[in-house]
Motif scaffolding. Structure first.
Motif, PDB file in Angstrom:
ATOM      1  N   PHE A  15       0.802  -1.107   0.002  1.00 40.07           N
ATOM      2  CA  PHE A  15       0.147   0.009  -0.173  1.00 40.07           C
ATOM      3  C   PHE A  15       0.938   1.436  -0.034  1.00 40.07           C
ATOM      4  CE2 PHE A  15      -2.886  -3.176   1.806  1.00 40.07           C
ATOM      5  CZ  PHE A  15      -3.941  -3.008   0.901  1.00 40.07           C
ATOM      6  N   ALA A  16       1.790   1.173   0.770  1.00 39.49           N
ATOM      7  CA  ALA A  16       2.761   2.380   0.576  1.00 39.49           C
ATOM      8  C   ALA A  16       3.507   2.610  -0.281  1.00 39.49           C
ATOM      9  CB  ALA A  16       3.916   2.318   1.984  1.00 39.49           C
ATOM     10  N   GLN A  17       3.659   1.685  -1.295  1.00 41.44           N
ATOM     11  CA  GLN A  17       4.455   1.766  -2.590  1.00 41.44           C
ATOM     12  C   GLN A  17       3.333   2.656  -3.471  1.00 41.44           C
ATOM     13  OE1 GLN A  17       7.494  -1.886  -2.554  1.00 41.44           O
ATOM     14  NE2 GLN A  17       5.820  -1.973  -3.719  1.00 41.44           N
ATOM     15  N   ASN A  18       2.195   2.242  -3.231  1.00 43.50           N
ATOM     16  CA  ASN A  18       1.181   2.951  -4.311  1.00 43.50           C
ATOM     17  C   ASN A  18       1.288   4.630  -4.375  1.00 43.50           C
ATOM     18  OD1 ASN A  18       0.401   0.345  -4.494  1.00 43.50           O
ATOM     19  ND2 ASN A  18      -1.562   0.486  -3.300  1.00 43.50           N
ATOM     20  N   LEU A  19       1.351   4.671  -3.048  1.00 43.93           N
ATOM     21  CA  LEU A  19       1.610   6.281  -3.019  1.00 43.93           C
ATOM     22  C   LEU A  19       3.049   6.724  -3.751  1.00 43.93           C
ATOM     23  CD1 LEU A  19       0.553   7.002   0.708  1.00 43.93           C
ATOM     24  CD2 LEU A  19      -0.611   7.300  -1.117  1.00 43.93           C
ATOM     25  N   GLU A  20       4.002   6.133  -3.639  1.00 43.04           N
ATOM     26  CA  GLU A  20       5.335   6.555  -4.148  1.00 43.04           C
ATOM     27  C   GLU A  20       5.302   6.294  -5.669  1.00 43.04           C
ATOM     28  OE1 GLU A  20       8.178   4.514  -0.947  1.00 43.04           O
ATOM     29  OE2 GLU A  20       7.817   3.295  -2.458  1.00 43.04           O
ATOM     30  N   ASP A  21       4.108   5.102  -6.245  1.00 43.78           N
ATOM     31  CA  ASP A  21       4.067   5.106  -7.660  1.00 43.78           C
ATOM     32  C   ASP A  21       3.318   6.259  -8.408  1.00 43.78           C
ATOM     33  OD1 ASP A  21       5.450   2.575  -7.556  1.00 43.78           O
ATOM     34  OD2 ASP A  21       3.703   1.459  -7.372  1.00 43.78           O
ATOM     35  N   ALA A  22       2.491   6.609  -7.407  1.00 46.39           N
ATOM     36  CA  ALA A  22       1.619   7.840  -8.058  1.00 46.39           C
ATOM     37  C   ALA A  22       2.376   9.034  -8.114  1.00 46.39           C
ATOM     38  CB  ALA A  22       0.531   8.195  -7.040  1.00 46.39           C
ATOM     39  N   GLY A  23       3.493   9.267  -7.279  1.00 53.68           N
ATOM     40  CA  GLY A  23       4.327  10.331  -7.332  1.00 53.68           C
ATOM     41  C   GLY A  23       5.258  10.330  -8.630  1.00 53.68           C
ATOM     42  N   ALA A  24       5.751   9.063  -8.826  1.00 56.34           N
ATOM     43  CA  ALA A  24       6.944   8.621  -9.950  1.00 56.34           C
ATOM     44  C   ALA A  24       5.810   8.762 -11.045  1.00 56.34           C
ATOM     45  CB  ALA A  24       7.081   7.164  -9.791  1.00 56.34           C
ATOM     46  N   VAL A  25       4.667   8.688 -11.424  1.00 52.17           N
ATOM     47  CA  VAL A  25       3.736   8.817 -12.648  1.00 52.17           C
ATOM     48  C   VAL A  25       3.947  10.565 -12.919  1.00 52.17           C
ATOM     49  CG1 VAL A  25       1.514   8.884 -13.789  1.00 52.17           C
ATOM     50  CG2 VAL A  25       2.553   6.886 -12.352  1.00 52.17           C
ATOM     51  N   LEU A  26       3.717  11.309 -11.859  1.00 57.06           N
ATOM     52  CA  LEU A  26       3.377  12.645 -12.164  1.00 57.06           C
ATOM     53  C   LEU A  26       4.995  12.946 -12.506  1.00 57.06           C
ATOM     54  CD1 LEU A  26       1.507  13.789  -9.085  1.00 57.06           C
ATOM     55  CD2 LEU A  26       0.721  13.697 -11.504  1.00 57.06           C
ATOM     56  N   GLU A  27       6.206  12.435 -11.951  1.00 55.28           N
ATOM     57  CA  GLU A  27       7.477  13.008 -12.378  1.00 55.28           C
ATOM     58  C   GLU A  27       7.713  12.426 -13.631  1.00 55.28           C
ATOM     59  OE1 GLU A  27      11.832  12.334 -10.734  1.00 55.28           O
ATOM     60  OE2 GLU A  27      10.381  11.366  -9.628  1.00 55.28           O
ATOM     61  N   TYR A  28       7.338  11.429 -14.039  1.00 56.18           N
ATOM     62  CA  TYR A  28       7.560  10.928 -15.527  1.00 56.18           C
ATOM     63  C   TYR A  28       6.887  11.845 -16.321  1.00 56.18           C
ATOM     64  CZ  TYR A  28       7.132   7.725 -19.584  1.00 56.18           C
ATOM     65  OH  TYR A  28       7.490   7.328 -20.753  1.00 56.18           O
ATOM     66  N   LEU A  29       5.339  12.068 -16.021  1.00 56.82           N
ATOM     67  CA  LEU A  29       4.793  12.855 -17.130  1.00 56.82           C
ATOM     68  C   LEU A  29       5.375  14.494 -17.172  1.00 56.82           C
ATOM     69  CD1 LEU A  29       1.026  11.685 -16.230  1.00 56.82           C
ATOM     70  CD2 LEU A  29       2.656  10.974 -18.139  1.00 56.82           C
ATOM     71  N   ARG A  30       5.928  14.839 -16.123  1.00 59.28           N
ATOM     72  CA  ARG A  30       6.485  16.159 -16.083  1.00 59.28           C
ATOM     73  C   ARG A  30       7.813  16.593 -16.767  1.00 59.28           C
ATOM     74  NH1 ARG A  30       4.133  17.275 -10.226  1.00 59.28           N
ATOM     75  NH2 ARG A  30       2.328  18.270 -10.746  1.00 59.28           N
ATOM     76  N   ALA A  31       8.429  15.287 -16.767  1.00 60.07           N
ATOM     77  CA  ALA A  31       9.964  15.203 -17.356  1.00 60.07           C
ATOM     78  C   ALA A  31       9.812  15.764 -18.953  1.00 60.07           C
ATOM     79  CB  ALA A  31      10.494  13.876 -17.519  1.00 60.07           C
ATOM     80  N   PRO A  32      10.345  16.950 -19.058  1.00 57.13           N
ATOM     81  CA  PRO A  32      10.159  17.786 -20.508  1.00 57.13           C
ATOM     82  C   PRO A  32      10.303  16.702 -21.795  1.00 57.13           C
ATOM     83  CG  PRO A  32      11.691  18.805 -19.139  1.00 57.13           C
ATOM     84  CD  PRO A  32      11.539  17.329 -18.477  1.00 57.13           C
TER      85      PRO A  32
END
Length: 286
Positions: A110-127
């Motif tokens: 469950f804790a990793q789900n929060l990390e993964d959501a953050g990783a998705v946002l970081e990925y989409l924001r990468a230029p």
């Protein structure tokens, strides 16, 4: 068709005000030969692994506003009809699978789900990724259903770069962790298909051990600063959503829209209602 849509519009009402049915619900958008609608498979880095994702891309030259959709536990209802409708409305829609779920590598936590959501946002924001996928990084919205609503709430509360968040029948994993262990184990046993590296007991023990850290109470202050759409149903979770909304409003949150539907947890007989509510709400975001 005209009479069917008129009848549908009459049914789609909340708080006494009818919602107009967007064209994206019933009509395909115009084709664009130079910039056709498409779908991109993405593999998103998250803590040493690559999780699986899809980007539903609309027709037309980008960049486009983007809705990220977080699935629940285990994710049998992924709201892909919502993703398609949002794409027809001119938005990118991004879906993904947490580590250890639905073919993404690793073990589910469950804790990793929060990390993964953050990783998705970081990925989409990468230029480079934003340019390739047509992402307008200034117009990102996160949505989540059930456990995904919990992921969305806690993630959005920490991310001032989002222009809005949507909670659909959100569950509070912190609340679940306060139930008797045998009840939590039984709940997990019914919701662990397609999850890797877990047992019902290990899942129960994680939420019990982390019930305070997992509480939606930690999202209140952050969500008070952004537009929020809270959708509830007749699934027993509405009272918790109502208390969350009241807490956000008590913190000064003035941008909360609430909609209750007489339907089940999966919105099984209110799919068009759900799509309409989401599309109309995101359309007015700045």
């Amino acid at each position: 068709m005209r009479f069917a849509l008129l009848g549908l519009a009459a049914l789609l009402s909340t708080a006494g005000a009818a919602q107009s049915v967007p064209a994206a619900i019933s009509s395909d958008p115009p084709s664009d030969a130079r910039h056709p609608a498409s779908m991109a498979v993405v593999h998103i880095p998250s803590h040493g692994l690559l999780i699986n994702g899809l980007v539903y891309q609309p027709a037309g030259a980008g960049p486009h506003p983007t809705l990220i959709i977080c699935h629940g536990l285990p994710g049998n209802e992924k709201n892909l009809d919502l993703a398609q409708a949002v794409r027809r409305a001119g938005w990118n829609a991004v879906t993904f699978n947490y580590r250890g779920s639905w073919g993404s590598p690793g073990s589910f936590r469950f804790a990793q789900n929060l990390e993964d959501a953050g990783a998705v946002l970081e990925y989409l924001r990468a230029p480079a990724n934003a340019s390739r996928l047509g992402i307008d990084t200034k117009r990102l919205v996160m949505a989540g259903h059930s456990m995904g609503g919990w992921v969305t709430a806690l993630t959005a509360a920490q991310d001032r770069g989002l222009i809005g968040a949507i909670l659909i029948s959100a569950a509070d994993m912190g609340d679940m962790g306060q139930l008797p262990r045998e009840k939590v184990v039984a709940e997990m046993a019914d919701n662990m298909e397609a999850l890797a590296g877990v047992t019902a007991e290990s899942m129960a023990d994680e939420v019990i051990a982390n019930h305070e850290a997992f509480s939606l109470n930690h999202a209140v202050a952050g969500l008070a600063h952004m537009p929020l759409l809270v959708l509830t149903a007749n699934d027993g979770l509405a009272p918790r959503a109502d208390s969350l909304v009241k807490a956000i409003q008590a913190k000064g949150g003035k941008q909360v829209t609430t909609i209750h539907a007489e339907t089940d947890h999966g919105w099984s007989d209110h799919r068009i209602y759900l799509e309409t509510a989401v599309i109309n709400w995101i359309a007015q975001l700045k």
